[in-house]
Write an enzyme that holds these catalytic residues in place. Structure first.
Site, short mmCIF file in Angstrom:
data_model
loop_
_atom_site.label_atom_id
_atom_site.label_comp_id
_atom_site.label_asym_id
_atom_site.label_seq_id
_atom_site.Cartn_x
_atom_site.Cartn_y
_atom_site.Cartn_z
N GLU A 131 -9.73 68.66 14.68
CA GLU A 131 -9.54 69.26 16.30
C GLU A 131 -8.34 69.41 16.12
OE1 GLU A 131 -9.71 67.19 20.53
OE2 GLU A 131 -8.88 66.26 18.83
N ASP A 172 -8.95 63.75 14.13
CA ASP A 172 -8.62 63.93 15.44
C ASP A 172 -7.19 64.63 15.57
OD1 ASP A 172 -8.83 63.34 18.54
OD2 ASP A 172 -7.14 62.07 18.10
N ASP A 186 -14.39 63.52 25.64
CA ASP A 186 -13.23 63.82 26.31
C ASP A 186 -13.68 64.38 27.65
OD1 ASP A 186 -10.84 63.07 25.00
OD2 ASP A 186 -10.78 64.68 23.50
N ASN A 215 -12.92 61.76 30.53
CA ASN A 215 -11.64 61.91 31.20
C ASN A 215 -11.65 62.18 32.58
OD1 ASN A 215 -9.66 60.68 29.31
ND2 ASN A 215 -10.16 62.73 28.00
N ARG A 240 -14.43 63.96 10.94
CA ARG A 240 -13.51 64.77 11.86
C ARG A 240 -12.37 64.12 12.16
NH1 ARG A 240 -11.58 63.94 17.48
NH2 ARG A 240 -12.00 65.85 18.77
#
EC number: 3.2.1.141
Length: 627
Positions: free
Chosen positions: A321, A285, A416, A420, A283
């Site tokens: 992403e 980023d 995330d 976050n 994956r």
């Protein structure tokens, strides 16, 4: 750092295809352009690209050796009699020693010595593993350091059988490459080739992958190719040509992908993880921050081409992403033959507004009609951009069904969107239980590829925080940034205006409180949640997955229904999947269904098949008709 491993001699009966007779050890290694590579028994070639200097030395076993210029900025040296575990560093003209940027292992972290590792020594126990078709993917996002109390690859491996039993098929690891300190999320990598010393040795990571394959789980790794971290970044100070100061990312100067040596560093990193660690995919980023405007071929296009042409044994899955949800932009490798899927933040934000009522920060554009926006994502995958500046960047086709629905990865939470937040709260602490049941059912029974965040499977209530181990000014900046990030992810709690009112992310407590509390799984609440997830994934595997292969791209149809209600029919390759969900607090009427019901929330919801449905508050029905 211990480099104790299962020492298994290389089997000379290995065939050209890489396979050996049953029971024989299989060697998996990738010969990198950068760093240290075995070129014979105990003979190691060292290579470093450093075009900004005229002299470079190698410090190995306490002795400095002059490296030889090899043209185009490269320095090389072959050293005989080098045993695995031997420490080494590169030495600049001013005497400053630093780790190999392509180190396979570190003794003492980013500031310590690099260690010689011979990947031929690991015995692979599952050499015939072929992985999963993408349509079978049910993803479990995992952070190695907080998945278990020990926070190691070996400890994590001991719990993989439970995830396979639940029906998960893919483990997606948050970044594991070496970053400063003993704790962190991994997105501020300093040495992209070395597994983090706190998690274990390279062979420990290989044993984790082997253990996953043994119980039927694929393993994907989250990698970061858009920036290096603010600390421990040895390349910034020692190889400035690695970066292009004309372009700036949110995390610092852009990487100079126009340089062939730099391109090789990252493309080979992808190949290295897939080949040497036998991973099933990557994956990548924040690809929207991978800036490569001057190259004839975008770095992601070349990376994908080489991954799909050079990896052995099976096809690997590449996921991206891109916060703009661009899945098919050829300039970023977004063709069907390159990247199989991307994270769908549109669907997440709409679902989050529905589940929590929070419509601030990143979720603010979804405050109006979130149910209709979620329905559009479920039916077609994407939706028009919420940002006028990005409207031209995202193609109309991406918003209207040009991509198969399995190109979209859906989730209700991830690292995330939990970490976050101001206090790292999970969705279970923000949403009503009945509504969360409905949302989870939609996630796992829709055609898109579902992903769950670790602990979600048994209803973990322990928060997951942002944590790091920085010192000095960087530590204070990291703490101050928590205020900024919290405003984007759920907003600031009432009365919070200063960073010190939030937990210090550099304190050990931020890390410790983020670890899963597995004892909850054995409580009545945890056991009930665990059973629901196993039931839902089982229904997905039986009723939805068989229709995903070969289905047309435009398969979803949103039916007219009451406000706060989602009614979608998906025509898959050989079956019709029907979803009816009432997300309101009142009873509503919804379009009828023609198939047999496979799932209902609550259990008392009735579908008699004679006309429109009467859906009680916060309820769901899913049905299947086969053709």
């Amino acid at each position: 750092m211990s480099l104790t491993r299962d020492f298994t001699p290389y089997d000379s009966r290995r065939t050209a295809s890489g396979h050996v007779s049953s029971g024989a050890p299989v060697r998996r290694s990738f010969p990198k352009s950068w760093g240290a590579e075995h070129v014979g028994e105990n003979s190691v070639l060292f290579r470093l690209w450093a075009p900004d200097i005229e002299r470079l030395r190698l410090r190995i076993a306490g002795r400095n050796r002059e490296m030889l210029p090899a043209g185009q900025g490269w320095f090389t040296l072959t050293v005989e009699g080098v045993e695995p575990g031997t420490p080494y560093q590169f030495v600049m003209p001013d005497g400053k020693a630093f780790a190999d940027p392509a180190s396979r292992a570190q003794d003492g972290g980013v500031d310590g010595h690099s260690m010689i590792v011979d990947p031929a020594f690991y015995r692979w126990n599952m050499p015939a593993w072929k992985g999963h078709a993408w349509e079978e993917a049910v993803i479990y996002e995992m952070h190695i350091g907080t998945f278990t109390a020990e926070g190691t690859f070996r400890a994590a491996a001991s719990r993989l059988a439970d995830l396979a039993d639940l029906g998960f098929t893919v483990i997606q690891l948050m970044p594991v490459s070496e970053f400063p300190g003993d704790r962190g999320w991994g997105y501020d990598s300093a040495l992209p080739y070395a597994p983090h010393h706190a998690y274990g040795s390279p062979d420990d990571m290989k044993a984790f992958v082997d253990a996953a394959h043994r119980v039927g789980l694929s393993v994907m790794l989250d990698v970061v190719y858009n920036h290096f971290g603010p600390a421990g970044n040895l390349i910034v100070s020692n190889i400035p040509s690695f970066f292009d100061p004309q372009f700036i990312t949110p995390w610092g100067p852009s990487i100079n992908f126009a340089q062939p040596a730099v391109r090789a560093f990252f493309i080979e990193n992808a190949l290295y993880w897939l080949e040497e660690f036998n991973l099933d995919g990557l994956r990548i980023d924040a690809v929207d921050e991978i800036l490569d405007e001057t190259s004839e071929k975008h770095i992601l296009v070349e990376l994908a081409e080489r991954v799909h042409s050079e990896t052995t044994g099976r096809r690997r899955h590449l996921v991206m992403e891109d916060h703009r949800a661009i899945l098919r932009n050829p300039e970023r490798g977004g063709t069907p033959d390159a990247f199989v899927a991307g994270w769908n933040n549109d669907a997440y934000h709409a679902a989050h507004v529905i589940a929590t009522g929070e419509a601030v920060g990143h979720a603010a554009p979804f405050a109006a009609q979130p149910v209709a926006k979620l329905a559009a994502c479920l039916a077609h995958g994407g939706m028009p951009s919420q940002d006028d500046d990005e409207q031209d960047a995202r193609s109309d086709a991406d918003a209207g069904g040009s991509s198969p629905l399995t190109s979209y990865i859906h989730f209700l939470q991830n690292h995330d969107h939990v970490g976050n937040r101001a206090h790292g709260e999970r969705l279970i602490s923000l949403s009503e239980p009945g509504l969360l049941d409905v949302m989870t059912s939609m996630l796992l029974l829709s055609p898109q590829v579902p992903m769950m965040f670790m602990g979600e499977e048994y209803g973990e209530v322990q928060p997951f925080a942002f944590f790091a181990e920085y010192e000095g000014d960087i530590a204070m900046t990291t703490w101050a940034n928590r205020l900024i990030e919290a405003e984007k992810f759920g907003g600031l709690p009432e009365g919070v205006t200063e960073p010190w009112q939030l937990d210090n992310p550099n304190a050990p407590e931020a890390f410790e409180k983020s670890k899963l509390r597995w004892e909850r799984r054995d409580t009545a609440e945890g056991s009930a949640a665990y059973g629901k997830i196993r039931d839902l994934i089982g229904k997905r595997r039986e009723h939805v997955v068989p229709g995903l292969s070969g289905m047309p791209h435009s398969v979803g149809r949103v039916l007219a229904s009451a406000p706060e209600t989602i009614a979608i029919d998906w025509q898959l390759s050989d079956r019709l999947v029907q979803l009816r969900a009432n997300l309101s607090a009142s009873e509503v009427e919804a379009p009828g269904i023609s198939g047999f019901v496979i799932h209902r929330v609550p259990e008392t919801v009735v579908a008699d098949g004679t006309g429109p449905l009467v859906m009680p508050a916060t309820s769901l029905l899913a049905a299947i008709s086969r053709h």
